[in-house]
Design a protein around this motif. Structure first.
Motif, PDB file in Angstrom:
ATOM      1  N   ILE A  11       0.864  -1.172   0.000  1.00  0.00           N
ATOM      2  CA  ILE A  11       0.000   0.000   0.000  1.00  0.00           C
ATOM      3  C   ILE A  11       0.906   1.229   0.000  1.00  0.00           C
ATOM      4  O   ILE A  11       1.839   1.310   0.798  1.00  0.00           O
ATOM      5  N   ILE A  12       0.642   2.165  -0.906  1.00  0.00           N
ATOM      6  CA  ILE A  12       1.412   3.411  -0.963  1.00  0.00           C
ATOM      7  C   ILE A  12       0.502   4.548  -0.517  1.00  0.00           C
ATOM      8  O   ILE A  12      -0.590   4.727  -1.051  1.00  0.00           O
ATOM      9  N   ILE A  13       0.970   5.291   0.477  1.00  0.00           N
ATOM     10  CA  ILE A  13       0.235   6.457   0.984  1.00  0.00           C
ATOM     11  C   ILE A  13       1.237   7.585   1.118  1.00  0.00           C
ATOM     12  O   ILE A  13       2.329   7.394   1.640  1.00  0.00           O
ATOM     13  N   ASP A  14       0.842   8.796   0.696  1.00  0.00           N
ATOM     14  CA  ASP A  14       1.822   9.874   0.767  1.00  0.00           C
ATOM     15  C   ASP A  14       1.410  11.085   1.580  1.00  0.00           C
ATOM     16  O   ASP A  14       2.221  11.940   1.840  1.00  0.00           O
ATOM     17  N   GLY A  15       0.212  11.203   2.012  1.00  0.00           N
ATOM     18  CA  GLY A  15      -0.211  12.385   2.760  1.00  0.00           C
ATOM     19  C   GLY A  15      -0.577  12.054   4.194  1.00  0.00           C
ATOM     20  O   GLY A  15      -1.035  10.962   4.502  1.00  0.00           O
ATOM     21  N   LEU A  16      -0.369  13.013   5.089  1.00  0.00           N
ATOM     22  CA  LEU A  16      -0.660  12.784   6.502  1.00  0.00           C
ATOM     23  C   LEU A  16      -2.137  12.472   6.728  1.00  0.00           C
ATOM     24  O   LEU A  16      -2.481  11.540   7.455  1.00  0.00           O
ATOM     25  N   GLY A  17      -3.015  13.219   6.081  1.00  0.00           N
ATOM     26  CA  GLY A  17      -4.448  12.952   6.228  1.00  0.00           C
ATOM     27  C   GLY A  17      -4.816  11.566   5.733  1.00  0.00           C
ATOM     28  O   GLY A  17      -5.592  10.851   6.363  1.00  0.00           O
ATOM     29  N   ASP A  18      -4.223  11.175   4.601  1.00  0.00           N
ATOM     30  CA  ASP A  18      -4.468   9.829   4.072  1.00  0.00           C
ATOM     31  C   ASP A  18      -3.925   8.764   5.015  1.00  0.00           C
ATOM     32  O   ASP A  18      -4.522   7.702   5.175  1.00  0.00           O
ATOM     33  N   CYS A  19      -2.782   9.039   5.642  1.00  0.00           N
ATOM     34  CA  CYS A  19      -2.215   8.077   6.605  1.00  0.00           C
ATOM     35  C   CYS A  19      -3.174   7.843   7.760  1.00  0.00           C
ATOM     36  O   CYS A  19      -3.407   6.706   8.175  1.00  0.00           O
ATOM     37  N   HIS A  46       6.529  14.220   7.967  1.00  0.00           N
ATOM     38  CA  HIS A  46       5.289  14.418   8.738  1.00  0.00           C
ATOM     39  C   HIS A  46       5.002  13.265   9.694  1.00  0.00           C
ATOM     40  O   HIS A  46       3.908  13.174  10.232  1.00  0.00           O
ATOM     41  N   GLY A  47       5.914  12.331   9.854  1.00  0.00           N
ATOM     42  CA  GLY A  47       5.704  11.228  10.785  1.00  0.00           C
ATOM     43  C   GLY A  47       4.771  10.145  10.280  1.00  0.00           C
ATOM     44  O   GLY A  47       4.286   9.332  11.065  1.00  0.00           O
ATOM     45  N   CYS A  48       4.497  10.092   8.983  1.00  0.00           N
ATOM     46  CA  CYS A  48       3.583   9.083   8.442  1.00  0.00           C
ATOM     47  C   CYS A  48       4.064   7.662   8.749  1.00  0.00           C
ATOM     48  O   CYS A  48       3.267   6.805   9.116  1.00  0.00           O
ATOM     49  N   SER A  49       5.350   7.402   8.591  1.00  0.00           N
ATOM     50  CA  SER A  49       5.831   6.039   8.831  1.00  0.00           C
ATOM     51  C   SER A  49       5.692   5.654  10.304  1.00  0.00           C
ATOM     52  O   SER A  49       5.417   4.503  10.622  1.00  0.00           O
ATOM     53  N   VAL A  61       6.741  -1.786   7.291  1.00  0.00           N
ATOM     54  CA  VAL A  61       6.555  -0.406   6.844  1.00  0.00           C
ATOM     55  C   VAL A  61       7.869   0.074   6.237  1.00  0.00           C
ATOM     56  O   VAL A  61       8.925  -0.073   6.847  1.00  0.00           O
ATOM     57  N   PHE A  62       7.788   0.606   5.033  1.00  0.00           N
ATOM     58  CA  PHE A  62       8.953   1.159   4.349  1.00  0.00           C
ATOM     59  C   PHE A  62       8.832   2.682   4.352  1.00  0.00           C
ATOM     60  O   PHE A  62       8.017   3.232   3.613  1.00  0.00           O
ATOM     61  N   PRO A  63       9.592   3.378   5.194  1.00  0.00           N
ATOM     62  CA  PRO A  63       9.562   4.843   5.156  1.00  0.00           C
ATOM     63  C   PRO A  63      10.312   5.337   3.927  1.00  0.00           C
ATOM     64  O   PRO A  63      11.304   4.732   3.511  1.00  0.00           O
ATOM     65  N   PHE A  64       9.828   6.419   3.351  1.00  0.00           N
ATOM     66  CA  PHE A  64      10.440   6.933   2.130  1.00  0.00           C
ATOM     67  C   PHE A  64      10.167   8.417   2.022  1.00  0.00           C
ATOM     68  O   PHE A  64       9.087   8.875   2.365  1.00  0.00           O
ATOM     69  N   ASP A  65      11.138   9.160   1.578  1.00  0.00           N
ATOM     70  CA  ASP A  65      10.942  10.572   1.284  1.00  0.00           C
ATOM     71  C   ASP A  65      11.183  10.802  -0.191  1.00  0.00           C
ATOM     72  O   ASP A  65      12.182  10.339  -0.738  1.00  0.00           O
ATOM     73  N   GLY A  66      10.286  11.481  -0.801  1.00  0.00           N
ATOM     74  CA  GLY A  66      10.413  11.753  -2.229  1.00  0.00           C
ATOM     75  C   GLY A  66       9.055  12.000  -2.831  1.00  0.00           C
ATOM     76  O   GLY A  66       8.041  11.984  -2.151  1.00  0.00           O
ATOM     77  N   SER A  67       9.025  12.203  -4.125  1.00  0.00           N
ATOM     78  CA  SER A  67       7.769  12.470  -4.813  1.00  0.00           C
ATOM     79  C   SER A  67       6.916  11.210  -4.878  1.00  0.00           C
ATOM     80  O   SER A  67       7.400  10.096  -4.689  1.00  0.00           O
ATOM     81  N   PHE A  68       5.639  11.410  -5.182  1.00  0.00           N
ATOM     82  CA  PHE A  68       4.733  10.273  -5.294  1.00  0.00           C
ATOM     83  C   PHE A  68       5.195   9.332  -6.403  1.00  0.00           C
ATOM     84  O   PHE A  68       5.187   8.121  -6.240  1.00  0.00           O
ATOM     85  N   ASP A  69       5.633   9.878  -7.531  1.00  0.00           N
ATOM     86  CA  ASP A  69       6.126   9.042  -8.629  1.00  0.00           C
ATOM     87  C   ASP A  69       7.342   8.230  -8.211  1.00  0.00           C
ATOM     88  O   ASP A  69       7.475   7.065  -8.564  1.00  0.00           O
TER      89      ASP A  69
END
Length: 96
Positions: A11-19, A46-49, A61-69
């Motif tokens: 599952i890929i999630i990139d926004g805090l609200g979505d998390c 933003h602490g999503c991971s 859980v794989f933490p990652f920083d970068g663009s959605f693409d």
């Protein structure tokens, strides 16, 4: 009849609200498909991971920083095929 899924899903999630909203989605998916291993690729920003660090419904859980693409490319680098990837994007807005 439930659809067939791979034995593992990323599952890929990139926004805090979505998390925050995704916790319930992940729990429901795991309940309906208990034999499917769920993995998560999400922003470290933003602490999503950290939100999912001890979530019992996730295998890893794989933490990652970068663009959605670049997150999608990272998913393929860590070994997930397109049919094993679910992108949860803007799920906060669907409930409004």
């Amino acid at each position: 009849m439930k659809p067939k899924y791979s034995s593992r899903i990323l599952i890929i999630i990139d926004g805090l609200g979505d998390c925050l909203a995704a916790s319930a989605v992940i729990e429901a998916f795991h309940k309906d498909f208990p034999l499917t291993d769920l993995y998560l690729l999400t922003w470290q920003k933003h602490g999503c991971s950290e939100i999912f660090e001890y979530n019992p419904n996730l295998k890893q859980v794989f933490p990652f920083d970068g663009s959605f693409d670049s997150q999608y490319r990272q998913a393929q680098i860590i070994g997930f095929q397109p049919n094993e990837i679910i992108i949860l994007d803007n799920i906060v807005h669907y409930g409004e």
